[in-house]
Motif scaffolding. Structure first.
Motif, short mmCIF file in Angstrom:
data_model
loop_
_atom_site.label_atom_id
_atom_site.label_comp_id
_atom_site.label_asym_id
_atom_site.label_seq_id
_atom_site.Cartn_x
_atom_site.Cartn_y
_atom_site.Cartn_z
N ASP B 148 0.81 -1.21 0.00
CA ASP B 148 0.00 0.00 0.00
C ASP B 148 0.85 1.27 0.00
OD1 ASP B 148 -2.66 -1.13 0.10
OD2 ASP B 148 -2.14 -1.85 2.09
N ILE B 149 1.75 1.35 0.99
CA ILE B 149 2.46 2.62 1.19
C ILE B 149 3.95 2.39 1.31
CG2 ILE B 149 2.76 4.56 2.80
CD1 ILE B 149 -0.24 4.14 3.55
N LYS B 172 0.97 2.00 -3.74
CA LYS B 172 -0.24 2.79 -3.99
C LYS B 172 -0.12 4.23 -3.50
CE LYS B 172 -2.97 -1.39 -3.82
NZ LYS B 172 -3.52 -2.29 -2.79
N GLY B 173 0.86 4.47 -2.64
CA GLY B 173 1.07 5.82 -2.13
C GLY B 173 2.46 5.92 -1.52
N ILE B 174 2.97 7.15 -1.42
CA ILE B 174 4.31 7.36 -0.86
C ILE B 174 4.24 8.35 0.29
CG2 ILE B 174 6.60 8.32 -1.33
CD1 ILE B 174 6.45 7.15 -4.12
N GLY B 187 -0.15 9.39 -11.08
CA GLY B 187 -1.34 9.29 -10.24
C GLY B 187 -1.12 8.65 -8.88
N PRO B 189 -0.53 8.94 -5.14
CA PRO B 189 -0.58 10.00 -4.13
C PRO B 189 0.71 10.04 -3.30
CG PRO B 189 -2.50 8.54 -3.98
CD PRO B 189 -1.54 7.90 -4.91
#
Lengths: 212, 212
Positions: B148-149, B172-174, B187, B189
């Protein structure tokens, strides 16, 4: 720089970001920037930036934009960054050590002048050239030294007691990392850091991407 | 909870704060809160809070206010907190360790699933039950696991390369703690954390108190 009109905290919170971006531009050789360019780099609109800077007198010239080193200087003055601010870190677990290290590496204008902990195994050890003292000696230390900023990096349970010690010892501001909000009392400015707020903001955008 | 209208990031950034305060109130036994009360506790105005919550449907009742556990549930849904989010931490210096520890202690819904470092003296050590792996194995790990991150807690010099690895690995995100802004590309986030922005905000208020 005198500005006795009350500027909103929302504006003040944007200034460090402007300053950071301007410093990067300056390092890369930029001498001049338009509000539009600064907007693109900071993620704010050009009109927001002009509006914010106008609250302090403007600094820009129509058709020219802003002089980068000049605007850096002005922002540093507004933010009060013309002098060093000494930090005292209370709580030398991983978080306290990380803050000490961060300031030591990237923030040399905020020297850590003392560190305190309650654990016998930590007291007496050296972190970035500072020897950790017993937290029992903190009140005495604060009586003898004028400290700018008290950093709270103790566990949640000890946060309130630590804040009381720092306030009684007349630190000028508190930078709190414990997940318990230090209330703003006696006019001492407080910055309560909530890392998980940013994490939840990130998760909002991740989960939006996942929604059909 | 469906909301396909674009809500501004400024609103979203306030939601974690509302949620945090509501959870504290709930722990202390509160079942009902007015926007005025919530305003006093969060530092926002009552009308700001009503306006923000109205963007998602309101949830309040005139003359009654908000049901505390109900509003907590709604905010968790909006923020996407209904499921766990796994974190991969890259950079296991003091900062990476502090983040691991913070999540382990206070943020159990964000489990750290793997940690990576480049230093032979750190690889193989255990941090909060997770064994640190060689950062060279990160791309392979990301191929095999959906993460996820990605957390970046490497020094500034290594930040860009780390971000590239995470993006290529389709996190999916940083959540970035290095003092170099990860741009929002593809794209994905990004939350760039700048601890010193908060410190400068604090210093502004300290220096204001000192000005004649």
């Amino acid at each position: 720089m005198k500005n006795k009109n009350k500027v909103s905290n929302a504006v003040i919170r944007r200034l460090p970001r402007y300053l950071r971006i301007l410093e990067e531009m300056h390092e890369n050789g930029s001498m001049r920037v338009s509000s539009k360019e600064l907007g693109a780099k900071t993620g704010f609109t050009a009109s927001q930036i002009r509006q914010d800077l106008n609250q302090f007198g403007g600094f820009g010239q129509q058709g020219y934009g802003y002089n980068v080193p000049g605007l850096i200087q002005e922002l540093e003055n507004i933010l009060g960054l013309a002098r060093e601010y000494g930090l005292v870190i209370v709580g030398c677990g991983r978080l306290g050590r990380a803050i000490a290290n961060f300031n030591y590496t990237y923030n040399r204008d905020f020297p850590v002048v003392a560190m305190f902990d309650s654990s016998p195994s930590v007291i007496g050890t050296t972190i970035n050239e500072v020897v950790v003292a017993d937290v029992a000696t903190l009140p005495d230390f604060l009586k003898k030294h004028s400290v700018d900023i008290g950093v709270i990096s103790v566990p949640k349970e000890a946060a309130e007691q630590t804040a009381e010690m720092l306030i009684r010892g007349k630190v000028k501001g508190i930078w709190n990392f414990a997940p318990w909000d230090v209330p703003e009392t006696d006019g001492i400015p407080v910055e309560n850091v909530h890392l998980s707020d940013g994490l939840q903001f990130l998760v909002y955008h991740i989960s939006r991407n996942e929604r059909p």
